[in-house]
Design an enzyme around this catalytic site. Structure first.
Site, PDB file in Angstrom:
ATOM      1  CD  GLU A  49      -2.580   1.114   2.776  1.00 48.90           C
ATOM      2  OE1 GLU A  49      -3.340   2.025   2.688  1.00 48.90           O
ATOM      3  OE2 GLU A  49      -2.807   0.114   3.196  1.00 48.90           O
ATOM      4  CG  ASP A  60      -3.658   8.850   7.386  1.00 49.65           C
ATOM      5  OD1 ASP A  60      -3.652   7.648   7.865  1.00 49.65           O
ATOM      6  OD2 ASP A  60      -3.933   9.514   6.602  1.00 49.65           O
ATOM      7  CE1 TYR A 175      -7.348  -0.300   6.853  1.00 46.81           C
ATOM      8  CE2 TYR A 175      -6.129  -0.324   4.841  1.00 46.81           C
ATOM      9  CZ  TYR A 175      -6.248  -0.226   6.161  1.00 46.81           C
ATOM     10  OH  TYR A 175      -5.054   0.259   7.057  1.00 46.81           O
TER      11      TYR A 175
END
Length: 280
Positions: A49, A60, A175
């Site tokens: 990734e 994030d 995911y």
């Protein structure tokens, strides 16, 4: 069959899970990130990734935010990310590569052009963190035309009503964001993962990768005992950041230290199910 589907099919035959390490493009410089990317398959990466640096990476935590800033300062653009993948493909035509990023740079680049250029470079899948499923038609047709998988994020808070909406049109793998909150802040327990996976298995036949909180070989092993893959990001970025000189420049051993950590994570993943079977 796409590279992603082929890789998961092969791993299923081998009876093991996948390690998906993450790197931020251009962090701490274009050459070092290229060296890390090129070395990942030999270190044990099953899929890779690549983060596309962005000025406002809202999903994030501080570790990857800092990596994104370093990548931007180093000059990482979408064109340069594609060039990284093209260079990687001269060495490796088998390991799947997934780009993870945000919608704004894609819209600025042009969705159709973005998907076409990504496919030509050798990208296999896309994770667009802030693209709602209801607006996925912005990319879907262009991605499918290029043979790109659109990988969807599912969170612990995704309820039974929302789950089919999120997974509509998904491909490649799911995911699973194993924690609520941003990356690199805490980890889910194996019991939490065991409890969460049945609803995903019931909703889709796609492989499931667990991320957002997998940091150690032990945690990666726990993830693949429950799911099909473990994604490790912040821990690798931590190692990279800790290796840098005071001015933020890479040292001679920066790439090596990151790749050694990938190898340790890969060993944990590859031995996870064997050890579990031996304990039965």
């Amino acid at each position: 069959m796409s590279r992603i589907a082929a890789r998961f099919a092969r791993l299923k035959q081998e009876g093991r899970g996948a390690l998906i390490p993450f790197l931020e493009a251009g962090d701490p410089d274009l050459e070092t990130s290229q060296n890390i990317l090129d070395g990942m398959p030999a270190a044990g990466a099953d899929l890779i990734e690549i983060g596309v640096p962005f000025t406002d990476p809202m999903a994030d935590g501080p570790i990857i935010q800092a990596a994104s800033r370093r990548g931007l300062v180093a000059g990482a653009t979408l064109d340069r990310v594609f060039d990284m993948v093209r260079r990687f493909r001269t060495r490796d035509d088998d390991t799947p590569v997934v780009l993870m990023g945000y919608l704004n740079p894609i819209e600025s680049y042009g969705p159709e052009r973005f998907c076409a250029d990504a496919a030509r470079a050798g990208v296999d899948g896309l994770i667009v963190v802030d693209l709602p499923s209801e607006e996925a038609d912005l990319l879907e047709a262009h991605a499918h035309a290029g043979g790109l998988d659109i990988i969807r994020l599912v969170a612990p808070t995704t309820d039974a009503h929302r789950l089919p909406v999120v997974l509509n049109g998904a491909s490649g793998f799911i995911y699973y964001v194993s924690i609520t909150g941003v990356t690199g802040t805490r980890s889910a327990s194996e019991a939490d993962l065991v409890a969460a996976l049945p609803r995903l298995r019931a909703a889709s036949d796609l492989p499931v990768a667990i991320g957002f909180g997998v940091r150690t070989p032990e945690q990666a092993a726990a993830a693949v005992r429950v799911a099909d893959a473990a994604v490790v990001a912040s821990a690798l970025i931590d190692t990279l950041a800790g290796s840098l000189a005071a001015d933020g420049a890479a040292r001679p051993d920066t790439a090596r230290l990151v790749l050694e950590q990938v190898a340790k994570l890969a060993a944990g993943v590859r031995g996870a199910r064997t050890l579990a079977a031996a304990d039965i």
